[in-house]
Design an enzyme around this catalytic site. Structure first.
Site, short mmCIF file in Angstrom:
data_model
loop_
_atom_site.label_atom_id
_atom_site.label_comp_id
_atom_site.label_asym_id
_atom_site.label_seq_id
_atom_site.Cartn_x
_atom_site.Cartn_y
_atom_site.Cartn_z
N ASP A 202 0.69 -1.80 -0.37
CA ASP A 202 -0.15 -0.32 0.04
C ASP A 202 1.12 1.01 -0.24
O ASP A 202 2.51 0.85 -0.10
CB ASP A 202 -0.94 -0.24 1.21
N ASP A 204 -0.29 4.97 1.64
CA ASP A 204 -0.31 5.90 3.00
C ASP A 204 -0.02 4.77 4.04
O ASP A 204 -0.52 3.94 4.01
CB ASP A 204 -1.69 6.10 3.05
#
Length: 638
Positions: A202, A204
């Site tokens: 991912d 963030d």
């Protein structure tokens, strides 16, 4: 076995939720048992709780009122202390003097300066354990338990206190730095990196980490939206984001506007209405006489706050509700909750937050000294790297250039943005190409994924099909258990790793707080004594037995509260809900094969590393000799 010892701690209080014996409410608060407070560091106060046979002259010799005890206790005092713990002495410990009117019953147990010190607060709670009315054997166990706690306090014994998996030392081939416990990767199941062909990430709070300044900025954007666009009172403009108030993993009761901490069985252990803790009586009333919320009601009423961005939602909601309650302004809780969630969400959907970050990346994005080397090492080992993010390409590109370099895309075989997780796992959608120059989404059909292209939408099934990659050959790392990991593991057999920054934060607080250490060891001794006492009581229980057990359970709960207070004064640890696992921790253990405080932790591990279930990060006291002493082995500590 250390893991078994850890489990015995996790599920000690039957039925595991810290139940009040009278009301049945899952709670961290019990009626106050007999206890006293001590001014740590004062020999005159210290000697008042030493065992009666300890020489009071020796306890105070060579030290004044400002002496640091027990860290600087002279060796003569340390030698004298064990003689007071002979099995021939059955007198109870002398209780401490009662609190004066100027002393607080609930001082802040661990303020910021103490997080970096090795001293205990000036107000230290020392238990005076209850006694059984008739059972001398039980009282003997209690006596030795209290003596053991006194030895912990005096530092006569100072047992190691580490996670079960922390044995041994490792060196980084990168910089020779010794790995601390908070740098470890913890495992809930078997994972062999040698069998993994693809590492997915991912963006963030995974590949990039943000400073607290970002939460403050989002809070301010949402607050302005409430006041200017939704016509909320202008008084709200005076509030600021408080990073110490809430924790990740809470749930919002949409009907009441409460912030709730749930146990692994979905019991509401406690809740806050604004900034005020809800009483047990109100909890019972709100949930029809039980703190357990059935699944259909949870789906209708509770909204989880499971990622780090949601901490802004929790803080702003608490501030707004608190303002309305204290000013007497009538309001509908569900409407306020929806408005707050909409206001915070607009900071993301409008792009204002993303623009603010890229305008000052030094302020908002924390630079990693290790990320590029980690990515290159795994790529050079033959593993493929994927980036799958819900953020848009221009935002991901700006952040990755800052933390990795302008050529960051050369490290990744697949870059997918605007993935809309968890829909990326549950829906079947085609991929579309994104222009890396203009951000425009193209219309041509996608039959293959090219290394130098960026894609959006799509699905995990399509990604695995196009790349001819079996799900069990993929390890995906993300910060949101529910958005990133649950469906990936459940539907595709992908191995998962959770990035939980709070692991480092909580462990650093624990390591820096003498109060936490003292409370943790005291809790463990009390729990062990609780088991021994029940063995002595046999198969039947009279009223004296029940009263004693209730009092001891309350004492255990009180010391657990002290531990939790060190981590967070309002909600405690994200991994705990009273004496039970929190809903967040339970979900993480169920759906994450691995978890770690940061992707940077990978630098300490081989690309062929094999992980096995290790008992997790929660510290377990290795104090067998101390427990043997409680049983009756007088030579256990010699």
């Amino acid at each position: 076995h250390p893991a078994a010892l850890g489990l015995s701690f996790l599920f000690f209080v039957v039925p595991g939720r810290g139940l009040d014996a009278r009301s049945g409410v899952a709670s961290r608060s019990f009626s106050r048992p007999a206890w006293r407070a001590s001014a740590y560091g004062s020999p005159r106060r210290l000697r008042s709780f030493l065992p009666p046979r300890c020489s009071r002259e020796t306890a105070s010799a060579g030290s004044g009122d400002d002496a640091s005890l027990p860290a600087d206790m002279p060796s003569a005092e340390a030698k004298e202390f064990p003689s007071s713990l002979s099995s021939s002495s059955s007198a109870p410990l002398t209780p401490l003097p009662p609190l004066s009117s100027s002393e607080s019953l609930h001082p802040h147990l661990d303020t910021s300066p103490l997080h970096s010190s090795r001293t205990i607060d000036s107000e230290l709670f020392v238990p005076t354990l209850p006694k059984h009315q008739t059972n001398a054997k039980v009282n003997r166990i209690l006596q030795r338990c209290q003596e053991a706690i006194a030895m912990i306090y005096s530092k006569h014994v100072d047992p190691p206190l580490k996670p079960p998996s922390s044995r041994g030392k490792f060196q980084s081939s990168e910089d020779g730095k010794e790995k601390g416990i908070e740098d470890k990767i913890f495992s809930n199941s078997n994972v062999n990196l040698g069998d993994i062909d693809v590492l997915g990430f991912d963006y963030d709070y995974t590949l990039v980490s943000y400073s607290d300044s970002l939460q403050q900025t989002i809070y301010e954007m949402a607050r302005i939206r409430l006041v200017e666009d939704m016509r909320y009172p202008t008084n709200l403009m005076q509030f600021k984001y408080d990073p110490t108030f809430a924790i990740r993993g809470l749930a919002v009761d949409m009907e009441l506007g409460w912030l709730c901490q749930l146990s692994y069985t979905s019991d509401v252990v406690f809740a806050y209405n604004g900034r005020t803790k809800v009483s047990d009586e109100k909890l019972l009333e709100a949930y029809s006489g039980t703190s357990a919320i059935p699944p259909d009601l949870r789906k209708h009423r509770l909204r989880p706050l499971n990622d780090l961005f949601s901490m802004v939602e929790a803080c702003l909601l608490a501030d707004v509700v608190d303002f309305f309650v204290k000013t007497g302004i009538p309001f509908n809780p569900r409407s306020v909750v929806e408005d707050v969630l909409k206001a915070v969400g607009s900071a993301h959907t409008s792009g204002k937050m993303h623009n603010a970050v890229l305008m000052d990346v030094e302020k908002y994005i924390e630079k990693s000294d290790h990320l590029r080397n980690i990515l290159e090492r795994f790529r050079d080992s033959g593993k493929k790297l994927w980036l799958v993010s819900n953020s848009q390409f221009w935002y991901v590109d700006g952040g990755m250039r800052h933390v990795v370099g302008d050529d960051w895309r050369e490290l990744f075989e697949v870059v997918i943005v605007g993935a809309n997780k968890p829909g990326f796992y549950t829906e079947k959608r085609p991929f579309r190409e994104v222009s890396s120059r203009t951000g425009r989404i193209k219309f041509k059909p996608i039959d293959a994924l090219e290394d130098d292209c960026v894609y959006t939408q799509g699905s995990i099934q399509e990604l695995l099909r196009i790349t001819k990659t079996p799900g069990n050959k993929v390890l995906y790392l993300g910060d949101s258990v529910f958005a990133d990991l649950v469906e990936a593991r459940r539907l595709c057999g992908i191995s998962t790793g959770a990035i939980i920054s709070e692991v480092r934060e909580e462990m650093e607080k624990q390591k820096g707080s003498a109060m936490w250490r003292y409370a943790r060891l005291t809790t463990h001794v009390l729990q062990h004594s609780f088991r021994l006492i029940q063995e002595e009581m046999g198969l039947t229980r009279n009223e004296d037995d029940k009263d004693l057990l209730d009092s001891l359970e309350a004492e255990v709960s009180r010391w657990r509260d002290i531990q939790e207070h060190v981590i967070n004064a309002n909600f405690g640890s994200i991994f705990r809900a009273g004496t039970a696992l929190s809903k967040f921790a339970s979900s993480m253990k169920r759906h994450a094969d691995l978890y770690m405080s940061s992707v940077d932790n990978l630098r300490f591990y081989s690309v062929e590393q094999r992980f096995y279930p290790d008992g997790g990060h929660e510290s377990v006291p290795f104090i067998d000799p101390l427990l043997d002493y409680i049983i009756g082995d007088d030579d256990a500590l010699t």
